[in-house]
Design a protein around this motif. Sequence first.
Motif, short mmCIF file in Angstrom:
data_model
loop_
_atom_site.label_atom_id
_atom_site.label_comp_id
_atom_site.label_asym_id
_atom_site.label_seq_id
_atom_site.Cartn_x
_atom_site.Cartn_y
_atom_site.Cartn_z
N LEU A 1 48.10 52.48 15.88
CA LEU A 1 47.96 51.20 16.57
C LEU A 1 48.80 51.19 17.85
O LEU A 1 49.96 51.63 17.85
CB LEU A 1 48.40 50.07 15.65
N CYS A 2 48.22 50.67 18.93
CA CYS A 2 48.88 50.66 20.25
C CYS A 2 49.46 49.28 20.55
O CYS A 2 48.87 48.26 20.23
CB CYS A 2 47.88 51.02 21.34
N ASN A 3 50.60 49.27 21.20
CA ASN A 3 51.26 48.07 21.68
C ASN A 3 50.87 47.87 23.14
O ASN A 3 50.76 48.85 23.89
CB ASN A 3 52.77 48.23 21.53
N VAL A 4 50.64 46.63 23.57
CA VAL A 4 50.09 46.41 24.91
C VAL A 4 50.84 45.30 25.64
O VAL A 4 51.51 44.46 25.03
CB VAL A 4 48.59 46.05 24.84
N TYR A 5 50.65 45.30 26.95
CA TYR A 5 51.17 44.22 27.80
C TYR A 5 50.16 43.94 28.90
O TYR A 5 49.54 44.87 29.44
CB TYR A 5 52.52 44.60 28.43
N GLY A 6 50.01 42.68 29.25
CA GLY A 6 49.13 42.35 30.35
C GLY A 6 48.78 40.87 30.36
O GLY A 6 49.38 40.06 29.64
N SER A 7 47.81 40.52 31.18
CA SER A 7 47.37 39.14 31.32
C SER A 7 45.94 39.15 31.84
O SER A 7 45.40 40.20 32.21
CB SER A 7 48.28 38.38 32.31
N THR B 1 45.44 40.79 35.13
CA THR B 1 45.50 42.25 35.18
C THR B 1 44.41 42.88 34.32
O THR B 1 44.59 43.98 33.79
CB THR B 1 46.89 42.75 34.72
N TYR B 2 43.29 42.18 34.18
CA TYR B 2 42.14 42.68 33.41
C TYR B 2 42.47 42.89 31.94
O TYR B 2 42.01 43.83 31.31
CB TYR B 2 41.59 43.95 34.05
N GLY B 3 43.26 42.00 31.41
CA GLY B 3 43.57 42.03 29.98
C GLY B 3 44.85 42.78 29.66
O GLY B 3 45.76 42.22 29.06
N ASN B 4 44.91 44.03 30.03
CA ASN B 4 46.13 44.83 29.83
C ASN B 4 46.37 45.68 31.05
O ASN B 4 45.44 46.21 31.65
CB ASN B 4 46.00 45.75 28.62
N CYS B 5 47.64 45.85 31.39
CA CYS B 5 48.01 46.80 32.44
C CYS B 5 48.90 47.91 31.90
O CYS B 5 49.08 48.94 32.55
CB CYS B 5 48.70 46.09 33.60
N PRO C 1 66.69 44.46 33.65
CA PRO C 1 65.67 43.45 33.40
C PRO C 1 65.44 42.54 34.60
O PRO C 1 66.38 42.16 35.30
CB PRO C 1 66.23 42.67 32.21
N GLY C 2 64.20 42.22 34.83
CA GLY C 2 63.84 41.32 35.92
C GLY C 2 62.41 40.85 35.74
O GLY C 2 61.78 41.08 34.70
N GLU C 3 61.88 40.19 36.76
CA GLU C 3 60.49 39.75 36.68
C GLU C 3 59.56 40.95 36.84
O GLU C 3 59.69 41.72 37.79
CB GLU C 3 60.17 38.73 37.76
N LEU C 4 58.62 41.10 35.92
CA LEU C 4 57.64 42.18 36.02
C LEU C 4 56.58 41.83 37.06
O LEU C 4 56.05 40.72 37.07
CB LEU C 4 56.99 42.43 34.67
N GLN C 5 56.30 42.79 37.94
CA GLN C 5 55.27 42.63 38.96
C GLN C 5 54.31 43.81 38.87
O GLN C 5 54.72 44.94 38.59
CB GLN C 5 55.92 42.56 40.35
N VAL C 6 53.03 43.52 39.12
CA VAL C 6 51.97 44.52 38.88
C VAL C 6 51.18 44.73 40.16
O VAL C 6 50.89 43.79 40.90
CB VAL C 6 51.04 44.06 37.74
N HIS C 7 50.79 45.99 40.38
CA HIS C 7 49.96 46.36 41.53
C HIS C 7 48.87 47.31 41.04
O HIS C 7 49.07 48.07 40.10
CB HIS C 7 50.82 47.05 42.60
N PHE D 1 51.35 41.29 41.93
CA PHE D 1 51.18 40.08 41.13
C PHE D 1 52.47 39.77 40.38
O PHE D 1 53.00 40.60 39.66
CB PHE D 1 50.04 40.28 40.13
N ARG D 2 52.94 38.55 40.56
CA ARG D 2 54.15 38.10 39.88
C ARG D 2 53.74 37.54 38.51
O ARG D 2 53.11 36.49 38.42
CB ARG D 2 54.85 37.03 40.71
N THR D 3 54.11 38.23 37.47
CA THR D 3 53.63 37.89 36.13
C THR D 3 54.29 36.64 35.55
O THR D 3 53.74 36.01 34.65
CB THR D 3 53.87 39.05 35.15
N GLY D 4 55.51 36.32 36.02
CA GLY D 4 56.26 35.26 35.38
C GLY D 4 56.90 35.70 34.08
O GLY D 4 57.45 34.89 33.33
#
Length: 531
Positions: free
Chosen positions: A315-321, A324-328, A369-375, A399-402
């Motif tokens: 089983l895989c652990n995931v992160y995204g929103s 970000t198309y569901g998971n990044c 640790p800080g705010e995660l941002q995605v490109h 993208f600023r994820t919050g």
Amino acid sequence: MSPMPAAETLPDLLRECAAAAPEREALVVGGVRWTYAQLAEEMERARRKLRGIGVGQGDVVALLAPNVAEWVPVAFGALACGARVDAFNTWVKAYDIDYLLTSSQASVLVLADRVRGNDLVGELRKLVPDLSKPSEVFPGLRRIVVLGDEGPADAPAWSALAQGPDEHGKPGPDDAAFVLYTSGSTKNPKAVPLCHGDLIRNGFHIGERMGLTAEDRVWFGSPLFWSFGCANALMATMTHQACFVLQEQFEPAVAADLMAAERVSAAYLLPAMVDALVTAVADRVRAVTTLRTGLTIGRPEEVERAITRLGIAELCNVYGSTETYGNCCVTDHRMPLETRLRTQGEPLTGVEVRAADQETGALLAAGEPGELQVHGRLTPGYLGDDEANAAAFTADGWFRTGDRGVVNADGTVSFVGRITDMIKTSGINVSPAEVESFLAGHPDVAEAVVLGAPHPSRDEVVVAFVVARGGNLTAPDVIAHCKERIAGYKVPWAVAIVDELPKTGTGKLVRRTLRDQAEKLVQDKLKAGKP
């Protein structure tokens, strides 16, 4: 490793699958079993029906339906017309439908008549009393169609629609395929467009991290209208020409039976699902010896519980929103257990993640640790919301994820917590501002504040503190008012009627005090036996 599909649009992806593996099972749901050839034909039939009611290039088809067999061909048929599909959630009441139809500017609405206890047609009639006539409220809405064999007298049933001209639209890879609606810190849900090409690419890379092949059978019991569904599970499955085993409504015993009967090899899980499966049918899920991989989210102990108690070793652990198309980020299914528990894996191929100081914007070193941002693969931006776009994207296009997190020295990403006030309950984002705005419309509510509080199986639950006008309003009154008028997941799980809200001398709300009170309120209700 599977080859990346050549298709750059969703209709072409399905056609490519049908050409390569026409007899392979593609979709199993309810009593329906469609091969890829049959699913492709259902898409083309839906395309011709939609063309028959005038759907063409640039139109918007709103789809309001649960996990039924028609969902996929109707959506893909609309895309094959060159239209965009706006997927609405099925918990909606008239209040929600009003906003969604206004925001989407839908040309056509295709909806189920009801979903469990929610009378969708009845809620729609509160806004559009005669479904056969143009609406003054929604002037762009040309047609309303009800899924199934029988519709109301003033709206055609989907099965009764005549097929129109055999004309194809011409969507491009950068055109919006789905628009999904996600709550955050703003008053109203934000419209998130997701484009054809990036849906295919992101879904493919998610499937690669899971180790999917054409022989896999992927179980999914969450709603398709979430990004977890149409942007993630469906795309990961289809880009690998695997079989999508869809459950209309999650129930643990039914899920265990379906997993066993269909010999599924992958499962998409959420913490509340894991809790229900472990509590009720853990032995039966463990007995599904084909089940080896899948996706889930949650705290390390929640992920470990799914792996060890349900026997899903890879089983895989995931992160995204949704943005970000569901998971990044997705852990590789072959990673050591400890890595899959403490991280959400490396960013997907073609995606970058960085951590930045929330106040200054300065980029942080590995481990800080800080705010995660995605490109990389991101929504092109919220529709019609320049203010939200300005807040969500940095000047250099990240993208600023919050969310607060860490980019580790080995390149993996570890989620720490949310920076924003957004509530996540059973995997669903709830905007406190939206619920507060709704409550403010109650004639007996003077002030309302909404926030999330921890819950053992739902991650968080919605809690409302209400200052009443007069002394007759009760907490059950508030909950009943919400249940009748807004989507169920937005309804406060607990309500406290208070004389006043805690504020500073300058009138600023002291949320820290309310958070402590909300946690106590939830704990007291749990002790009293509320699940």
